[in-house]
Design a protein around this motif. Structure first.
Motif, PDB file in Angstrom:
ATOM      1  N   ALA A  40      51.870 -32.145 -66.739  1.00  0.00           N
ATOM      2  CA  ALA A  40      50.964 -32.922 -65.884  1.00  0.00           C
ATOM      3  C   ALA A  40      50.026 -33.788 -66.707  1.00  0.00           C
ATOM      4  O   ALA A  40      49.756 -34.942 -66.337  1.00  0.00           O
ATOM      5  CB  ALA A  40      50.162 -31.987 -64.980  1.00  0.00           C
ATOM      6  N   VAL A  43      51.847 -36.856 -67.609  1.00  0.00           N
ATOM      7  CA  VAL A  43      52.037 -37.716 -66.437  1.00  0.00           C
ATOM      8  C   VAL A  43      50.733 -38.423 -66.078  1.00  0.00           C
ATOM      9  O   VAL A  43      50.712 -39.639 -65.820  1.00  0.00           O
ATOM     10  CB  VAL A  43      52.550 -36.890 -65.238  1.00  0.00           C
ATOM     11  CG1 VAL A  43      52.527 -37.715 -63.955  1.00  0.00           C
ATOM     12  CG2 VAL A  43      53.962 -36.384 -65.503  1.00  0.00           C
ATOM     13  N   ALA A 119      43.637 -37.924 -60.128  1.00  0.00           N
ATOM     14  CA  ALA A 119      44.760 -36.989 -60.155  1.00  0.00           C
ATOM     15  C   ALA A 119      44.325 -35.625 -59.632  1.00  0.00           C
ATOM     16  O   ALA A 119      43.169 -35.217 -59.799  1.00  0.00           O
ATOM     17  CB  ALA A 119      45.307 -36.853 -61.576  1.00  0.00           C
ATOM     18  N   PHE A 121      45.914 -31.526 -59.541  1.00  0.00           N
ATOM     19  CA  PHE A 121      46.920 -30.590 -60.060  1.00  0.00           C
ATOM     20  C   PHE A 121      46.743 -29.245 -59.377  1.00  0.00           C
ATOM     21  O   PHE A 121      45.614 -28.777 -59.181  1.00  0.00           O
ATOM     22  CB  PHE A 121      46.746 -30.424 -61.571  1.00  0.00           C
ATOM     23  CG  PHE A 121      47.646 -29.386 -62.198  1.00  0.00           C
ATOM     24  CD1 PHE A 121      48.984 -29.644 -62.398  1.00  0.00           C
ATOM     25  CD2 PHE A 121      47.135 -28.150 -62.598  1.00  0.00           C
ATOM     26  CE1 PHE A 121      49.820 -28.693 -62.987  1.00  0.00           C
ATOM     27  CE2 PHE A 121      47.961 -27.197 -63.185  1.00  0.00           C
ATOM     28  CZ  PHE A 121      49.306 -27.471 -63.382  1.00  0.00           C
ATOM     29  N   THR A 151      47.758 -39.592 -58.418  1.00  0.00           N
ATOM     30  CA  THR A 151      48.906 -38.694 -58.574  1.00  0.00           C
ATOM     31  C   THR A 151      48.554 -37.273 -58.165  1.00  0.00           C
ATOM     32  O   THR A 151      47.512 -36.747 -58.544  1.00  0.00           O
ATOM     33  CB  THR A 151      49.385 -38.684 -60.039  1.00  0.00           C
ATOM     34  OG1 THR A 151      49.688 -40.023 -60.451  1.00  0.00           O
ATOM     35  CG2 THR A 151      50.628 -37.827 -60.203  1.00  0.00           C
ATOM     36  N   LEU A 153      50.293 -33.584 -58.520  1.00  0.00           N
ATOM     37  CA  LEU A 153      51.362 -32.797 -59.135  1.00  0.00           C
ATOM     38  C   LEU A 153      51.104 -31.330 -58.824  1.00  0.00           C
ATOM     39  O   LEU A 153      50.055 -30.801 -59.172  1.00  0.00           O
ATOM     40  CB  LEU A 153      51.412 -33.041 -60.642  1.00  0.00           C
ATOM     41  CG  LEU A 153      52.691 -32.579 -61.361  1.00  0.00           C
ATOM     42  CD1 LEU A 153      52.932 -33.411 -62.625  1.00  0.00           C
ATOM     43  CD2 LEU A 153      52.638 -31.095 -61.738  1.00  0.00           C
ATOM     44  N   ARG A 200      58.069 -38.846 -56.601  1.00  0.00           N
ATOM     45  CA  ARG A 200      58.646 -39.221 -57.897  1.00  0.00           C
ATOM     46  C   ARG A 200      59.557 -38.146 -58.463  1.00  0.00           C
ATOM     47  O   ARG A 200      60.479 -38.449 -59.224  1.00  0.00           O
ATOM     48  CB  ARG A 200      57.526 -39.546 -58.883  1.00  0.00           C
ATOM     49  CG  ARG A 200      56.682 -40.745 -58.445  1.00  0.00           C
ATOM     50  CD  ARG A 200      55.388 -40.858 -59.226  1.00  0.00           C
ATOM     51  NE  ARG A 200      55.595 -40.838 -60.669  1.00  0.00           N
ATOM     52  CZ  ARG A 200      54.604 -40.751 -61.545  1.00  0.00           C
ATOM     53  NH1 ARG A 200      53.342 -40.668 -61.138  1.00  0.00           N
ATOM     54  NH2 ARG A 200      54.859 -40.747 -62.843  1.00  0.00           N
ATOM     55  N   ARG A 216      58.540 -28.210 -59.315  1.00  0.00           N
ATOM     56  CA  ARG A 216      57.426 -29.009 -59.799  1.00  0.00           C
ATOM     57  C   ARG A 216      57.526 -30.363 -59.113  1.00  0.00           C
ATOM     58  O   ARG A 216      58.469 -31.111 -59.345  1.00  0.00           O
ATOM     59  CB  ARG A 216      57.514 -29.179 -61.320  1.00  0.00           C
ATOM     60  CG  ARG A 216      56.304 -29.888 -61.942  1.00  0.00           C
ATOM     61  CD  ARG A 216      56.540 -30.129 -63.428  1.00  0.00           C
ATOM     62  NE  ARG A 216      57.573 -31.135 -63.646  1.00  0.00           N
ATOM     63  CZ  ARG A 216      58.427 -31.111 -64.680  1.00  0.00           C
ATOM     64  NH1 ARG A 216      58.372 -30.157 -65.585  1.00  0.00           N
ATOM     65  NH2 ARG A 216      59.333 -32.068 -64.820  1.00  0.00           N
ATOM     66  N   THR A 218      55.990 -34.055 -58.095  1.00  0.00           N
ATOM     67  CA  THR A 218      55.087 -35.137 -58.479  1.00  0.00           C
ATOM     68  C   THR A 218      55.191 -36.240 -57.441  1.00  0.00           C
ATOM     69  O   THR A 218      56.273 -36.736 -57.170  1.00  0.00           O
ATOM     70  CB  THR A 218      55.450 -35.717 -59.858  1.00  0.00           C
ATOM     71  OG1 THR A 218      55.517 -34.650 -60.813  1.00  0.00           O
ATOM     72  CG2 THR A 218      54.421 -36.734 -60.303  1.00  0.00           C
ATOM     73  N   GLN A 219      54.058 -36.597 -56.845  1.00  0.00           N
ATOM     74  CA  GLN A 219      54.040 -37.671 -55.867  1.00  0.00           C
ATOM     75  C   GLN A 219      52.769 -38.501 -56.063  1.00  0.00           C
ATOM     76  O   GLN A 219      51.749 -37.987 -56.512  1.00  0.00           O
ATOM     77  CB  GLN A 219      54.142 -37.118 -54.443  1.00  0.00           C
ATOM     78  CG  GLN A 219      53.080 -36.112 -54.059  1.00  0.00           C
ATOM     79  CD  GLN A 219      53.427 -35.381 -52.771  1.00  0.00           C
ATOM     80  OE1 GLN A 219      54.501 -34.795 -52.629  1.00  0.00           O
ATOM     81  NE2 GLN A 219      52.520 -35.436 -51.802  1.00  0.00           N
ATOM     82  N   SER A 220      52.857 -39.776 -55.738  1.00  0.00           N
ATOM     83  CA  SER A 220      51.720 -40.665 -55.939  1.00  0.00           C
ATOM     84  C   SER A 220      51.492 -41.512 -54.703  1.00  0.00           C
ATOM     85  O   SER A 220      52.398 -41.754 -53.900  1.00  0.00           O
ATOM     86  CB  SER A 220      51.941 -41.557 -57.168  1.00  0.00           C
ATOM     87  OG  SER A 220      53.129 -42.311 -57.026  1.00  0.00           O
TER      88      SER A 220
END
Length: 223
Positions: A40, A43, A119, A121, A151, A153, A200, A216, A218-220
């Motif tokens: 992360a 990223v 971000a 997490f 982002t 994550l 993503r 895992r 990951t999106q934005s």
């Protein structure tokens, strides 16, 4: 009780169980960051992020990693015991100025302004004893506090995990083992949480001795 409701007593039982666990086993996950947190950080850095919110920070191994990597970190958890350990570790590492803590239950709205973070997490936070409705509401809160292009994550145990379907069943995909209740995600829930985002990655991986089987994700947000 429907498939998307949850026994309100379960939340308090889980809170007390985590409190007792952190008190009995300080630094229970060790000092090294999780593999998802290491990924992360890479990223987030590539995306130009500066400030990170960690949900379910516990005693802080991942939050401290983000701080060491130069991010400003807000570490949220519903356990004051875990957060006390985190603050102590941050001070001892000279990171007190980069890390703030927030005692917060993610079943409630995040006490943060709109579009205030780069971000977010969350390592196995979304797959705790949260109902599908609560998970969806939390994803909405994450969307609210992220800036355009931000982002999210997160990792979650999924329905391919060995513990799925075993132990004490609480409904809505939640099963309890050793006192810890887990909401196991199917791919449909991952896709639903990504609606309106740029999904993503949904990367399958394993962790621990069982091993636990996770995604895992990951999106934005659009810019």
């Amino acid at each position: 009780m429907t498939g998307h409701e949850q026994d309100p007593a379960l939340a308090e039982i889980q809170r007390e169980h985590w409190q007792d666990t952190y008190a009995a086993h300080p630094g229970m996950y060790g000092e090294q960051p999780s593999a998802p947190a290491v990924h992360a950080a890479e990223v987030f850095r590539a995306a130009g992020a500066r400030d990170v919110l960690e949900l379910g920070a516990g005693h802080g191994r991942d939050a401290l990693h983000f701080a060491r990597q130069g991010f400003t970190v807000q570490a949220a958890d519903f356990s004051p015991t875990g957060l006390t350990q985190l603050r102590s570790a941050a001070q001892s590492m000279g990171l007190g100025g980069q890390v703030t803590t927030l005692e917060h239950d993610v079943r409630e709205p995040l006490p943060l302004p709109d579009a205030s973070l780069d971000a977010v997490f969350a390592h196995m936070l979304l797959c705790m004893a949260l109902s599908t409705k609560e998970i969806q509401a939390l994803a909405g809160e994450v969307r609210r506090v992220l800036r355009p292009g931000g982002t999210f994550l997160y990792t979650v145990r999924h329905t391919g995990d060995a513990h799925y379907g075993n132990g004490v069943a609480h409904g809505d995909g939640i099963f309890e083992h050793g006192g810890f209740a887990v909401h196991f995600f199917d791919r449909g829930l991952v896709d639903a949480l990504a609606d309106g985002w740029d999904l993503r990655e949904a990367h399958a991986f394993e962790e621990g001795e069982l091993p636990r089987r996770l995604w895992r994700v990951t999106q934005s947000l659009p810019r």
